[in-house]
Design a protein around this motif. Structure first.
Motif, short mmCIF file in Angstrom:
data_model
loop_
_atom_site.label_atom_id
_atom_site.label_comp_id
_atom_site.label_asym_id
_atom_site.label_seq_id
_atom_site.Cartn_x
_atom_site.Cartn_y
_atom_site.Cartn_z
N GLY A 68 -1.74 4.43 12.80
CA GLY A 68 -2.06 5.46 11.85
C GLY A 68 -0.76 5.66 10.86
O GLY A 68 0.12 5.62 11.08
N THR A 69 -1.36 6.19 9.66
CA THR A 69 -0.22 6.74 8.80
C THR A 69 -0.82 7.92 7.99
O THR A 69 -1.82 8.07 7.91
CB THR A 69 -0.12 5.56 7.47
OG1 THR A 69 1.00 5.91 6.62
CG2 THR A 69 -1.37 5.26 6.90
N GLN A 111 -4.42 -11.18 21.49
CA GLN A 111 -4.27 -9.83 20.95
C GLN A 111 -3.93 -10.00 19.63
O GLN A 111 -3.50 -10.71 18.93
CB GLN A 111 -3.15 -9.28 21.79
CG GLN A 111 -3.54 -8.81 23.13
CD GLN A 111 -4.68 -7.70 23.16
OE1 GLN A 111 -4.84 -6.98 22.20
NE2 GLN A 111 -5.67 -7.66 24.21
N VAL A 112 -4.33 -8.69 18.87
CA VAL A 112 -4.28 -8.46 17.62
C VAL A 112 -3.28 -7.27 17.24
O VAL A 112 -3.54 -6.07 18.22
CB VAL A 112 -5.43 -8.40 16.64
CG1 VAL A 112 -5.26 -7.85 15.40
CG2 VAL A 112 -6.17 -9.67 16.71
N GLN A 113 -2.35 -7.18 16.37
CA GLN A 113 -1.72 -5.96 16.02
C GLN A 113 -1.95 -5.66 14.61
O GLN A 113 -1.97 -6.61 13.67
CB GLN A 113 -0.18 -6.22 16.19
CG GLN A 113 0.32 -6.61 17.38
CD GLN A 113 0.26 -8.06 18.04
OE1 GLN A 113 0.22 -8.93 17.29
NE2 GLN A 113 -0.49 -8.12 19.29
N LEU A 114 -2.17 -4.28 14.54
CA LEU A 114 -2.66 -3.89 12.99
C LEU A 114 -1.33 -2.95 12.75
O LEU A 114 -1.09 -1.99 13.45
CB LEU A 114 -3.70 -3.14 13.11
CG LEU A 114 -5.16 -3.72 13.51
CD1 LEU A 114 -6.08 -3.18 13.42
CD2 LEU A 114 -5.29 -4.88 12.63
N VAL A 115 -0.93 -3.35 11.61
CA VAL A 115 0.51 -2.42 11.02
C VAL A 115 0.09 -1.85 9.63
O VAL A 115 -0.21 -2.55 8.74
CB VAL A 115 1.64 -3.34 11.06
CG1 VAL A 115 2.64 -2.33 10.29
CG2 VAL A 115 2.11 -3.75 12.28
N GLU A 116 -0.20 -0.48 9.59
CA GLU A 116 -0.23 0.06 8.41
C GLU A 116 0.79 0.56 7.69
O GLU A 116 1.98 0.68 8.23
CB GLU A 116 -1.19 1.33 8.66
CG GLU A 116 -2.64 1.00 9.34
CD GLU A 116 -2.65 1.86 10.67
OE1 GLU A 116 -3.64 2.11 11.05
OE2 GLU A 116 -1.66 2.26 11.32
N SER A 176 -2.16 -0.02 3.17
CA SER A 176 -1.99 -1.35 3.40
C SER A 176 -2.34 -1.37 4.95
O SER A 176 -1.61 -0.84 5.56
CB SER A 176 -0.83 -2.32 2.79
OG SER A 176 -0.67 -1.89 1.47
N CYS A 177 -2.91 -2.66 5.35
CA CYS A 177 -3.20 -2.80 6.77
C CYS A 177 -2.84 -4.49 6.97
O CYS A 177 -3.59 -5.07 6.30
CB CYS A 177 -4.43 -2.39 7.29
SG CYS A 177 -4.57 -2.65 8.92
N ALA A 178 -1.92 -4.85 7.65
CA ALA A 178 -1.68 -6.20 8.01
C ALA A 178 -1.98 -6.67 9.49
O ALA A 178 -1.66 -5.82 10.40
CB ALA A 178 -0.29 -6.69 7.67
N ALA A 179 -2.99 -7.40 9.66
CA ALA A 179 -3.35 -8.18 11.02
C ALA A 179 -2.47 -9.11 11.38
O ALA A 179 -2.32 -10.00 10.51
CB ALA A 179 -4.65 -8.19 11.26
#
Length: 125
Positions: A118-119, A1-6, A21-24
């Motif tokens: 979302g941001t 699984q992948v998590q995306l944090v904005e 910014s978005c980090a996977a």
């Protein structure tokens, strides 16, 4: 699984700039393209900008010349530099990462794509 944090949203005045910014993280080996979408209440989520693993960029016409999408050297981060912001840019911005379609079809990857939480970007006039 992948998590995306904005990160990087906020409240700014018209004409200002913001960088999202978005980090996977997680198993990112299947990720190819990454991009940004935005959504306002009662409307569909709209594609804003995208970038392939080869660095090919795409923009919706309303942001062309004002927004720039880039990818980090490790390919697992994506940035959206937003200049000359307008009140019409107000929305929740979502990061999206797409798994390689061929490998996904073969069952070698997870779901077709992933979304961040979302941001909020608010531009006052």
């Amino acid at each position: 699984q992948v998590q995306l944090v904005e990160s990087g949203g906020g409240l700014v005045q018209a004409g200002s700039s913001l960088t999202l910014s978005c980090a996977a993280s997680g198993d990112t080996s299947c990720i190819t393209s990454m991009g940004w979408y935005r959504q306002t209440p009662g409307n569909y989520r709209e594609a804003v900008a995208g970038i392939t693993s080869e660095g090919v960029e795409m923009y919706v016409p309303s942001v062309k010349g004002r927004f720039t999408i880039t990818r980090g050297k490790n390919k697992n981060t994506v940035f959206l530099q937003m200049n000359s912001l307008e009140p019409e840019d107000t929305a929740v911005y979502y990061c999206n990462a797409i798994n390689d379609p061929a490998r996904t079809a073969q069952g070698l990857c997870g779901p077709p794509d992933y979304w961040g939480q979302g941001t909020q970007v608010t531009v006052s006039s």
